[in-house]
Write an enzyme that holds these catalytic residues in place. Structure first.
Site, PDB file in Angstrom:
ATOM      1  CG  ASN A 732      -1.890  -1.118   1.244  1.00  0.00           C
ATOM      2  OD1 ASN A 732      -2.686  -1.281   0.334  1.00  0.00           O
ATOM      3  ND2 ASN A 732      -1.803  -1.935   2.280  1.00  0.00           N
ATOM      4  CE1 TYR A 733       0.239   4.460   3.765  1.00  0.00           C
ATOM      5  CE2 TYR A 733       0.290   2.186   4.506  1.00  0.00           C
ATOM      6  CZ  TYR A 733      -0.278   3.448   4.531  1.00  0.00           C
ATOM      7  OH  TYR A 733      -1.365   3.686   5.320  1.00  0.00           O
ATOM      8  CG  MET A 734       7.117   1.044   0.519  1.00  0.00           C
ATOM      9  SD  MET A 734       8.492   0.045   1.104  1.00  0.00           S
ATOM     10  CE  MET A 734       8.237  -1.476   0.274  1.00  0.00           C
TER      11      MET A 734
END
EC number: 5.6.2.1
Length: 774
Positions: A732-734
Site C-alpha cells: 500500500n505505501y511504497m
DNA sequence: TTACTAACTTAGGACACGGCCG
DNA sequence: CGGCCGTGTCCTAAGTTAGTAA
C-alpha cells in the site's frame, strides 16, 4: 532498560497486538519477553521507536528512520532529518462518545419469530427490478455503446497495460523533469505552486484520457469522449455474487445443565458459531459472550429450556467440529484436489467481470457467510450475530446493456439493479453489524481500474515533493503562532508528516476506542524533558503506537500548552478535526489530504534508503532491500503478532547454535593435535574418531564457522522481524516503480521482491526506467 | 458547521500450501 | 515422508475522504 516494565498496561484489557521489538542495533529483545505470548490477549508491548531528529525543516528530508531502543530518546546518530516514528501499543484511554447502542440490538429482530431466518421476507419483497439511474445523473449517455463487446476479453492485458503505462510514463517523466529543475531551489516557492497546479491538472487530464486510449487500443471500437468526470467505466458485465451454502444441521446436541438439548436448525446454527470459537480468546471475553447471548436468545424464544448462558456447554459441538476438521485434513490429496476443482467450476463465472471490453478479476465475489462478529481490539460489538445475507439484501451495479445476473437462489430476486458508471462497485449490501455501513464487491487489485487509481495515488504523493519544503517551513513557522487554530494545525501537520500518523477521525461509541492524529487525547502524549514527546495510544486495528521522539522545542512547548487545563479524555487538538485539517491541506496543494503524507514519506524513505544498496551478491542486495522495507514498516507502525511458536523456535535455534560451537571447538582441538601428529581425542560418546589431515580439518572449521555466522544472522533477522509486518507497506505505501527501477539497476529479478499477486497488482509499474526516482 | 452517507483504501489474522529437513 | 515453518491468499474489519443533507 526494561521496556517491558514501563509499558503501560492497558486498562480494560485491551487487546493489542503489539509486541516489542527491540531491535535496534544490537540488543535486545530479550528483555521483553512475550508475555503475551499466549494468544491474543496480549498485552501491549512496545515496539521500537524510531527517531529522527529534529528536523530542520527545510531540507529535503529524506528521512529515514532509525530505530532504537525505545526509550532513549533520540540520539540520532543517524542523520539529519528523518521522520520519527515508533510504535507500541498500549491501552489507556478513556473517552467516551455517545452511543447508540441500543438501537440495533436484540430486541429488534425478535419481532418476527426469530427462528426463521432473520431475514424478513415481507418487507423485502419489493425488489425493484427497475434500475436506478446513476445517481448523479451523470451521463448515461455514454453507456450506450458497444453493443456488446465482442470478445476482447481475454486480452491483451499486458498490452493495454503497457499502452497505458507509456502514457503514464510520459506524464511522469515530464513531471519529474519539472520538479527536478525546480525543486531544489527552495525559494521560488510561490511560483512553483502555480506551476504545480497546472501540472497537476494536466496530469489528471492525461490520466483520464488514458483510459479512453487504452480502450481504443484494445478494441478499436468506439471511443467516446467520456471525459465526464467521475465516469469509471462504459460497459460493465459480471455475474453477480455467490452465496454461501445453506446451513446444514449436524444434529450434535450441546448440553444444558449437563443434559442434551434439542435445537432447531436456526438455533443450532448460531450455537455452532459460538462452539467453533470456544478455544479462541474471543469466547473468553465477557463482552463477546454477552453480545452473543443477547443475539442468540431471541432465536431460542421465551420458553426455551436454555435460560442462562452459564449453564450452556458447547463442547459436544466443538468436538464434532474438530473431528470434521480433522476428517477434511486427512483426505487424500487427490480428493482434496477434486473438491477444489469442483468448487472452482462453480465459482469460475463469478470470478470475472468484463469492464469496457476487458476481462478483469473480481475481488470479493463471495458473500460473507453468517457468523459472530470478530471486531478487533476492545470492540463493543464483538460476538454479535452477523446474519445471513440473501439476494434481497443485495444491490447489483451493472452496465445498462449487460444481462442482469440471474439470482442464484430460486424464488428470490435482487434488492435492486443499478447502472451507475460513476462508481466501481459491482454489488453491495448493508452490513448487518453496523446499519450505517455497506459491504461492497469491487474488482481485484490486479484490475486496470484499481491499477489506475493506485498509480494516481503515487503521483499525488510525488507531487507533494514539490510542496513539502514549503509546507514544512510554514508549519514550523506556525508552531508559535498566536492563532491557536493555526498553531494546532501546524503541530498536527508536523506529527502527521514526521511520525506518519493517520488523520484520526472521530469514532462512535459502538466502535473500538482508537485514535489518530486529530483525535489524540491528552493522555496519549507525554512530555519528556527536555524536548521529547512520548506517544502511547491505540491506532487503527487497536495496534499500539508507542514512541518517544525528540521534537522541535516549539512543538514541545505547544503540546504542553495544548494539554494545559485539560483532563484525561479531552482532545489534545480541540479545535481540529480531519475535515478542517484536510481543508487546510487542500489549500496548500490540490487534493492534498493527510494520508498522502504517509504515502509520500514511505515512498521517499524507501527511495532514499535504496540508494545505499551496498550488497554484492544477489542475496545481500535483497537483504538491503528488506532492511529498507523494514524501516518503512517501522515508520508506518505496521505490526504483526509474534507467532505462537516464536520463542520455542528461537530456543531451538539457540540450541543448534551451541552444538555448532561445540563442534567447532572440538574441531579446533583436533586440528591442534593433528598438527602435532597426535590422534584426535575421543568424541563425546567416547568413541574413537578417525584421523584427519590438518587441511581437511581446517576446511571443516571454515565451513562450520560460516554456518554459525549465517545462523547468527538468520536468528537476528528473525527476531528482529518478529513483530514487524513488511507486507503492508509493500502493498500500500511504497511506489512499486521505486522497487522495479531498483531491481533493474541492481539486476535483481523482480520476482525476488514481488510475489505473483504483487506482480499483477503492479503491472502498471513494470515499465519504468531504471533511473526512476520517486 | 455539523452529521451522515457513500465509496474506496488500508490492515492484520487465519488458514492453506508447498518446500525443506531430519 | 511426516511435520515444521515461512509465504501467500483469503477474509473482512477498520480506516480516510468526498460529497450531501440538515
Amino acid at each position: 532498560m526494561p521496556l517491558a516494565s514501563r509499558l503501560p498496561v492497558t486498562a480494560k484489557g485491551k487487546v493489542v497486538k503489539g509486541s516489542p521489538i527491540a531491535k535496534s542495533g544490537k540488543d535486545i529483545s530479550a528483555s521483553i519477553k512475550d508475555e503475551r505470548g499466549s494468544d491474543k490477549a496480549k498485552a501491549p508491548e512496545p515496539k521500537q521507536p524510531i527517531h529522527y531528529e529534529s528536523d530542520d525543516d527545510d531540507k529535503p528530508l529524506a528521512h529515514h528512520v532509525q530505530r532504537k531502543p525505545t526509550a532513549s530518546i533520540v540520539d540520532d546518530d543517524s542523520d539529519d532529518d528523518k521522520p520519527l516514528a515508533t510504535r507500541l501499543p498500549s491501552g489507556v484511554k478513556t473517552y467516551q462518545r455517545k452511543d447508540s447502542l441500543p438501537k440495533t440490538v436484540p430486541g429488534v429482530k425478535q419481532e418476527s419469530s426469530p427462528q426463521s431466518k432473520p431475514s424478513t421476507p415481507s418487507s423485502v419483497k419489493t425488489p425493484k427490478i427497475s434500475s436506478t439511474m446513476p445517481s448523479s445523473g451523470k451521463s448515461d449517455s455514454k453507456m450506450e455503446v458497444d453493443g456488446d463487446d465482442d470478445e476482447d476479453d481475454d486480452i491483451p492485458l499486458a498490452q493495454r497495460m503497457s499502452s497505458s503505462t507509456s502514457i503514464i510514463k510520459k506524464v511522469v517523466q515530464q513531471k519529474a523533469k519539472a520538479s527536478s529543475s525546480t525543486g531544489s531551489t527552495a525559494i521560488a516557492a510561490r511560483k512553483l505552486l502555480e506551476k504545480k497546479k497546472a501540472k497537476r491538472l494536466q496530469l489528471q487530464m492525461m490520466v483520464t484520457k488514458k483510459k479512453v486510449i487504452t480502450k481504443t487500443t484494445t478494441k478499436s471500437k468506439k471511443v467516446e469522449p467520456v471525459s465526464g468526470d467521475g465516469v469509471k467505466w462504459t460497459t460493465l458485465e459480471h455475474n453477480g455474487v455467490i452465496f454461501p451454502p445453506p446451513y446444514e444441521p449436524h444434529g450434535v446436541k450441546m448440553l444444558y445443565d449437563g443434559k442434551p438439548v434439542d435445537l432447531t436448525p436456526a438455533q443450532e446454527e448460531i450455537a455452532t458459531m459460538f462452539a467453533v470459537m470456544l478455544e479462541t480468546d474471543y469466547a473468553k471475553k465477557e463482552r463477546f459472550i454477552k453480545n452473543f447471548w443477547d443475539d442468540w436468545k431471541p432465536y431460542l424464544g421465551k420458553n426455551h429450556v436454555i435460560k442462562k448462558f452459564e449453564l450452556c456447554d458447547f463442547t459436544p459441538i466443538f468436538d464434532w467440529h474438530a473431528r470434521e476438521k480433522e476428517r477434511k485434513k486427512s483426505m487424500s490429496t487427490e480428493e482434496k484436489k477434486r473438491l477444489k476443482e469442483e468448487k472452482l467450476a462453480v465459482e469460475e463465472k463469478y470470478m470475472w467481470a468484463v469492464v469496457d471490453g476487458v476481462k478483469e478479476k473480481v475481488g470479493n465475489f463471495r458473500v460473507e457467510p453468517p457468523g459472530l462478529f470478530r471486531g478487533r481490539g476492545d470492540h463493543p460489538k464483538m460476538g454479535k450475530l452477523k446474519t445471513r445475507i440473501l439476494p434481497h439484501d443485495i444491490v447489483i451495479n451493472i452496465g445498462k446493456d449487460a444481462a442482469v445476473p440471474e439470482c442464484p437462489i430460486p424464488g428470490q430476486r435482487w434488492k435492486e439493479i443499478r447502472h451507475d458508471n460513476t462508481v466501481t462497485w459491482l454489488a453491495y449490501w448493508k452490513d448487518p453489524i453496523n446499519d450505517k455501513e455497506f459491504k461492497y464487491v469491487f474488482l481485484a487489485a490486479s484490475s486496470s481500474l484499481k491499477g489506475q487509481s493506485d498509480m494516481q495515488k503515487y503521483e499525488k504523493a510525488r507531487m507533494l515533493k514539490d510542496y513539502i519544503d514549503d509546507i514544512r517551513r510554514t508549519y514550523t513557522h506556525d508552531f508559535s503562532s498566536s492563532d491557536p487554530t493555526k498553531q494546532q494545525i501546524a503541530v498536527a501537520t508536523y506529527l502527521i508528516d514526521r511520525l506518519a500518523l493517520r488523520a484520526g477521525n472521530e469514532k462512535d461509541e459502538d466502535e473500538a476506542d482508537t485514535v489518530g492524529c486529530c483525535s489524540l487525547k491528552v493522555e496519549h502524549v507525554t512530555l519528556v524533558a527536555p524536548k521529547s514527546l512520548q506517544f502511547d495510544f491505540l491506532g487503527k486495528d487497536s495496534i499500539r503506537y508507542f514512541n518517544t521522539v525528540e521534537v522541535d522545542e516549539r512543538v514541545y512547548k505547544a503540546i504542553g500548552q495544548f494539554k494545559k487545563g485539560k483532563k484525561e479524555g479531552d482532545d489534545l487538538f480541540e479545535r481540529l478535526d480531519t475535515t478542517k485539517l484536510n481543508l487546510h491541506l487542500k489549500g496548500i496543494m490540490p487534493s492534498l489530504t493527510a494520508k498522502v503524507f504517509r504515502t509520500y514519506n514511505a515512498s521517499i524513505t524507501l527511495d532514499n534508503l535504496l540508494q545505499d544498496t551496498t550488497g554484492e551478491t544477489t542475496i545481500e542486495i535483497i537483504a538491503d532491500y528488506q532492511r529498507a522495507n523494514k524501516q518503512v514498516a517501522i515508520l508506518c507502525n505496521h505490526q504483526r503478532s509474534v507467532s505462537k511458536g516464536h520463542s520455542a523456535q528461537m530456543e531451538r535455534l539457540e540450541g543448534k547454535m551451541q552444538e555448532l560451537e561445540e563442534q567447532l571447538e572440538e574441531l579446533e582441538t583436533d586440528l591442534d593435535r593433528a598438527k602435532k601428529g597426535k590422534p584426535p581425542l575421543k568424541d563425546s560418546e567416547g568413541k574413537v574418531k578417525r584421523n584427519q589431515t590438518p587441511e581437511a580439518l581446517e576446511k571443516k572449521i571454515a565451513a562450520t564457522k560460516q554456518k554459525i555466522d549465517k545462523m547468527r544472522l538468520d536468528m537476528r533477522v528473525k527476531d528482529d522481524l518478529k513483530t514487524v509486518a513488511l507486507g503492508t507497506s509493500k502493498i500500500n505505501y511504497m511506489d512499486p516503480r521505486i522497487t522495479v527501477a531498483w531491481c533493474k539497476r541492481h539486476e535483481v529479478p523482480i520476482e525476488k521482491i514481488f510475489n505473483k499477486s504483487l506482480l499483477s497488482k503492479f503491472a502498471w509499474a513494470m515499465e519504468v526506467e531504471p533511473d526512476f526516482r520517486f
